[in-house]
Design an enzyme around this catalytic site. Structure first.
Site, PDB file in Angstrom:
ATOM      1  N   LYS A  36       0.835  -1.208   0.000  1.00  0.00           N
ATOM      2  CA  LYS A  36       0.000   0.000   0.000  1.00  0.00           C
ATOM      3  C   LYS A  36       0.872   1.262   0.000  1.00  0.00           C
ATOM      4  O   LYS A  36       0.685   2.157  -0.793  1.00  0.00           O
ATOM      5  CB  LYS A  36      -0.905   0.042   1.252  1.00  0.00           C
ATOM      6  CG  LYS A  36      -1.923  -1.065   1.323  1.00  0.00           C
ATOM      7  CD  LYS A  36      -2.821  -0.926   2.542  1.00  0.00           C
ATOM      8  CE  LYS A  36      -2.082  -1.099   3.867  1.00  0.00           C
ATOM      9  NZ  LYS A  36      -1.525  -2.437   4.077  1.00  0.00           N
ATOM     10  N   THR A  37       1.824   1.289   0.926  1.00  0.00           N
ATOM     11  CA  THR A  37       2.695   2.453   1.021  1.00  0.00           C
ATOM     12  C   THR A  37       3.503   2.591  -0.269  1.00  0.00           C
ATOM     13  O   THR A  37       3.723   3.684  -0.777  1.00  0.00           O
ATOM     14  CB  THR A  37       3.625   2.318   2.241  1.00  0.00           C
ATOM     15  OG1 THR A  37       2.802   2.173   3.397  1.00  0.00           O
ATOM     16  CG2 THR A  37       4.504   3.536   2.417  1.00  0.00           C
ATOM     17  N   ASP A 258      -1.727   7.946   3.954  1.00  0.00           N
ATOM     18  CA  ASP A 258      -1.314   6.580   4.310  1.00  0.00           C
ATOM     19  C   ASP A 258      -1.904   6.242   5.684  1.00  0.00           C
ATOM     20  O   ASP A 258      -2.231   7.141   6.456  1.00  0.00           O
ATOM     21  CB  ASP A 258       0.226   6.505   4.370  1.00  0.00           C
ATOM     22  CG  ASP A 258       0.743   5.062   4.299  1.00  0.00           C
ATOM     23  OD1 ASP A 258      -0.080   4.135   4.144  1.00  0.00           O
ATOM     24  OD2 ASP A 258       1.972   4.869   4.404  1.00  0.00           O
ATOM     25  N   GLU A 259      -2.042   4.969   6.014  1.00  0.00           N
ATOM     26  CA  GLU A 259      -2.558   4.531   7.323  1.00  0.00           C
ATOM     27  C   GLU A 259      -3.898   5.212   7.644  1.00  0.00           C
ATOM     28  O   GLU A 259      -4.103   5.702   8.760  1.00  0.00           O
ATOM     29  CB  GLU A 259      -1.540   4.846   8.441  1.00  0.00           C
ATOM     30  CG  GLU A 259      -0.126   4.329   8.190  1.00  0.00           C
ATOM     31  CD  GLU A 259       0.059   2.875   8.577  1.00  0.00           C
ATOM     32  OE1 GLU A 259      -0.927   2.225   8.986  1.00  0.00           O
ATOM     33  OE2 GLU A 259       1.188   2.372   8.429  1.00  0.00           O
ATOM     34  N   GLN A 300      -5.504  -3.127  11.028  1.00  0.00           N
ATOM     35  CA  GLN A 300      -4.337  -2.557  11.700  1.00  0.00           C
ATOM     36  C   GLN A 300      -4.660  -1.261  12.434  1.00  0.00           C
ATOM     37  O   GLN A 300      -3.772  -0.453  12.694  1.00  0.00           O
ATOM     38  CB  GLN A 300      -3.219  -2.297  10.687  1.00  0.00           C
ATOM     39  CG  GLN A 300      -2.664  -3.568  10.081  1.00  0.00           C
ATOM     40  CD  GLN A 300      -1.483  -3.275   9.178  1.00  0.00           C
ATOM     41  OE1 GLN A 300      -0.429  -2.840   9.619  1.00  0.00           O
ATOM     42  NE2 GLN A 300      -1.658  -3.505   7.887  1.00  0.00           N
ATOM     43  N   ARG A 660       5.149  -7.703  10.848  1.00  0.00           N
ATOM     44  CA  ARG A 660       6.385  -6.939  10.636  1.00  0.00           C
ATOM     45  C   ARG A 660       7.507  -7.856  10.173  1.00  0.00           C
ATOM     46  O   ARG A 660       8.530  -7.398   9.667  1.00  0.00           O
ATOM     47  CB  ARG A 660       6.856  -6.224  11.933  1.00  0.00           C
ATOM     48  CG  ARG A 660       5.910  -5.201  12.544  1.00  0.00           C
ATOM     49  CD  ARG A 660       5.422  -4.183  11.556  1.00  0.00           C
ATOM     50  NE  ARG A 660       4.109  -4.576  11.040  1.00  0.00           N
ATOM     51  CZ  ARG A 660       3.561  -4.060   9.925  1.00  0.00           C
ATOM     52  NH1 ARG A 660       4.205  -3.164   9.233  1.00  0.00           N
ATOM     53  NH2 ARG A 660       2.381  -4.465   9.501  1.00  0.00           N
TER      54      ARG A 660
END
Ligand SMILES: Nc1ncnc2c1ncn2[C@@H]1O[C@H](COP(=O)(O)OP(=O)(O)OP(=O)(O)O)[C@@H](O)[C@H]1O
Ligand SMILES: [Mg+2]
Length: 771
Positions: A36-37, A258-259, A300, A660
């Site tokens: 995504k990022t 983002d996020e 998330q 992660r």
């Protein structure tokens, strides 16, 4: 003839369609590690490169300053590569180092600097620097463009002063910390003191509203804002003033976030206002040459304690999309491949998150081989747990030459858990970095230096003026200060107005008046100088003129020397800031310093084991991850065990942690742990039981005990560095030493690399010295 490569070739079809989406709203939803990022970053590149959008028309919001920096570096690389092909028909690496430097610095200047990439706080503090003088709050309070940003310790002391001194409240009933927290929450919900009083009409509510009101008075008197204001004030300003909103609406044609699952209501209001010019939802929205692009993963969402609300993400299409003229227009893209983690790790994460009920099901397919099993280890207590982790790190680096200490992350639920790991890492002589430890900008000498600068930039900032009025000691005693303050309070003016007026000072302070005149004169000189000198020059001047550095130098202790090097490091941070930013004014630097979050470590983290909380790890990736303290009451925490909604948030946090890891994941817990001073038997976390057994191995291979420490080439420790030396860094490449800061065991090097100047600790970072 070499043709320019297809820069989007490293994206999959769905990523590509997201990147190529040009106008209108688009939501990218996808699980962890699905790129995504990466898609967001490439889309910025594509907007400028392909659609010829001007960089200053792009606003991109990241979750941390560090993420913003990485994004800028990435985009700079892509552009430099493109120009290398177009101009020289060669890849960037094939150019001479002079050509590369010239090209990259040109790209930085023309493309990267004008971009608006940063956190909500840093972006909107910049906007307030232009327009806050047009804002008035509900009580008619106003602010000037040179406002200070008060950090948590400044605001804490304001509140404490109000509750204990002004209102004589009982410290236990109205604990300043919890009152401050209540005010912050009110601001995050967009409530003014009056709104708050209305919603909380009991005694406690009324008292907190009074404190809140007085707190606002004092912020305004200091010409200061707190962090929450940096979001709330722009929202109110945009709602009040169509011209101001219209201006920024015109400017930001493309907004990217983002996020997005961790935005709160007020932040959402900002995005919505900017994108739609505050027009009500109707067919009037004009999406021509304009877009809103958000990426996120509801699984998330882990910041509900800061009012983050993932239903904002779930509502995106309805909010922005359902009145598009063309119903065929795509408003959502899903990414379904994970590129980060080994299949076993990914399966475990998917399995775990399925236990949550409040979620939308989604697909996340592995693209990498199954990898090792997940290791689960039980130590007898927290020390055994720490020893185990460190033994594994040593063994794995010894066996795998491609791993270095920077390949490892130790993730825990609460900061207090770091201590045991730090002790064992120290014993093993392994360098580590605590992400979110004490901030550079929280150190006393740095706060002092910044207070000097804040007084120069904003003389109304009485909090900062009081901090430096007698630091270093210049004979201005407590009684004199109290008398000056009393006069200022009675006349309702900033302390500076009294202090800078000779007659008033002579009348109030007899013996100390000479010292006060000198101080005022010095500050005035630098106020004048700051009109045409950069921030770094001002710091240099005032730290010498005030005698601050001399005072430290004459102390001759290690601690004082350390403080001197920290001030020098601040100086270096400022010169770096001046190189990287368009606006190099004192105000601009001070804003960036106040907003440097505890996740941005000034020093380089390469080559060190990273220790951080699970919350801080969001968006990051590491080859090998240890999730430690997997015990009931710790993770999930005690409160969550009682509350189904909190438990789901803890599980999302666990999902974030697991995802992660790229190559290997370790989960550890103990038999017995010292908690709150008592030794208690520990119960394994319920999350462990939620993972599929076949993916877990409890049979951790015995780590070989070895004393070998890692590091390539000559250990940097033995090298004597001088200004002018050439150094090669693993990541930044070749650079030249411009300053040797500090001495002996505390020496740091300022090195000029292609991407800019960095301060490097040669004892922990591998540097090769070129002859
Ligand atoms: N199409 C692709 N091909 C190869 N690697 C990719 C691709 N897309 C992303 N990656 C890599 O996968 C990793 C994860 O990407 P990224 O960080 O963008 O994911 P994300 O969805 O933002 O994750 P998170 O949800 O944790 O924020 C990165 O190392 C990235 O370089
Ligand atoms: Mg990401």
């Amino acid at each position: 003839m070499i043709s320019t490569p297809d820069f989007l070739a490293s994206l999959n079809t769905s990523q590509r369609s997201a990147v190529e989406h040009f106008c209108g709203p688009l939501l990218v939803v996808a699980g962890a590690g699905s790129g995504k990022t990466r898609a967001l970053t490439y889309r910025i590149f594509h907007l400028i490169n392909h659609h010829k959008v001007h960089p200053e028309n792009i606003l991109a919001v990241t979750f941390t300053n560090k993420a913003a920096r990485e994004m800028k570096e990435r985009i700079e690389r892509l552009f430099s590569q493109k120009i290398a092909f177009e101009k020289y028909q060669k890849p960037l690496d094939a150019l001479t180092s002079q050509e590369q430097t010239a090209l990259r610095s040109k790209v930085y200047r023309t493309v990267i600097k004008p971009l608006w990439i940063g956190t909500f706080h840093s972006l909107f503090s910049r906007i307030l620097r232009y327009d806050i003088n047009k804002y008035q709050d509900e009580q008619g309070r106003t602010w000037q463009r040179n406002f200070s940003i008060f950090d948590e310790s400044d605001t804490q002391s304001l509140v404490k002063n109000i509750t204990t001194k002004q209102l004589n409240l009982d410290d236990k009933k109205f604990n300043p910390k919890s009152v401050r927290y209540a005010i912050s929450n009110a601001k995050n919900l967009g409530l003014s003191p009056q709104d708050y009083a209305q919603e909380n009409s009991n005694y406690r509510g009324r008292v907190i509203a009074d404190v809140y009101e007085e707190y606002q008075n004092q912020l305004a008197a200091n010409n200061a804002l707190d962090f929450d204001d940096l979001i709330l004030v722009p929202v109110r300003l945009f709602q009040q003033n169509d011209t101001v909103l219209g201006y920024w609406h015109q400017q930001f044609r493309h907004i990217l976030v983002d996020e997005y699952q961790d935005t709160n209501r007020i932040q959402y209001d900002l995005v919505r206002l900017l994108a739609t010019n505050g027009e009500p939802k109707s067919e009037q929205w004009n999406w021509e040459q304009r877009s809103v692009f958000v990426v996120g993963d509801a699984d998330q969402s882990i910041y509900s304690f800061r009012m983050a609300d993932y239903t904002i993400l779930l509502g995106f299409q309805e909010d922005f999309g359902d009145n598009l003229p063309d119903t065929e227009t795509q408003t959502m893209v899903k990414l379904e491949e994970n590129y980060r983690s080994r299949e076993n790790i990914l399966q475990a994460a998917n399995y775990l998150i399925e236990n949550n009920t409040h979620r939308i099901d989604k697909v996340l397919r592995p693209t990498r081989g199954s990898g090792e099993q997940i290791y689960c280890y039980r130590g007898s207590d927290e020390q055994a747990e720490a020893r185990f982790v460190v033994e594994q790190i040593v063994a794995l680096t010894t066996e795998n030459p491609e791993l270095n200490w920077g390949s490892f992350a130790i993730l825990y639920r609460t900061n207090a858990q770091s201590r045991n790991f730090e002790e064992v890492l120290l014993q093993a002589n392994i360098s580590y970095l605590i992400v979110g430890g004490q901030k550079f900008y929280d150190r006393k000498e740095i706060k002092d230096a910044l207070a000097y600068l804040r007084v120069i930039a904003n003389p109304a900032d009485t909090v900062s003026l009081l901090r430096i009025i007698n630091t270093p000691r210049r004979g201005i005693g407590r009684t004199t200060i109290d008398q000056l303050m009393q006069a200022a309070t009675e006349l309702n003016v900033p302390l500076w107005e009294i202090l800078s007026d000779e007659t008033s000072v002579n009348a109030i302070a007899s013996r100390a008046s000479k010292a006060i005149h000198q101080l005022a004169k010095m500050i005035q000189e630098y106020q004048l100088a700051s009109q045409d000198q950069g921030a770094a020059a001002i710091l240099d001047g005032i730290m010498e003129a005030s005698g601050y550095l001399d005072n430290l130098r004459t102390q001759g202790t290690d601690e004082a020397d350390n403080r001197v090097s920290n001030v020098l490091e601040l100086y270096n941070a400022m010169t770096q800031f001046e190189e990287e930013n368009e606006d190099t004014s004192l105000q601009a630097f001070l804003a960036s310093a106040s907003l440097a979050s505890d996740l941005d470590n000034l020093e380089e983290g390469t080559g060190r084991v990273s220790l951080m909380t699970l919350h801080s790890a969001k968006g990051l990736e590491f080859p090998i991850v240890f999730m430690v303290g997997m015990e009931q009451g710790l993770f999930p925490n005690a409160r969550a065990i009682q509350d189904p909604l909190s438990l789901e948030e803890e599980r999302r946090l666990c999902y974030v942690g697991i995802t992660r890891a790229q190559e290997q994941l370790f989960l550890t817990y103990t038999q017995e742990r010292r908690l709150w001073g008592y030794r208690e038997p520990a119960v394994p976390s319920q999350f462990l039981a939620e993972l599929p057994e076949e993916l877990i191995s409890t049979n951790v291979r015995k780590a070989r005990k070895t004393r070998k420490t890692k590091g390539s080439g000559t250990p940097s420790e033995e090298i004597v560095w001088q200004v002018g030396d050439q150094a090669v860094h693993q990541v930044f490449g070749l650079g030249q030493v411009t300053h040797v800061l500090g001495s002996g065991k505390k020496t740091n090097l300022a090195i000029q690399f292609d991407i800019g100047r960095k301060i490097i600790n040669p004892r922990v970072t591998d540097l090769i010295k070129m002859d």
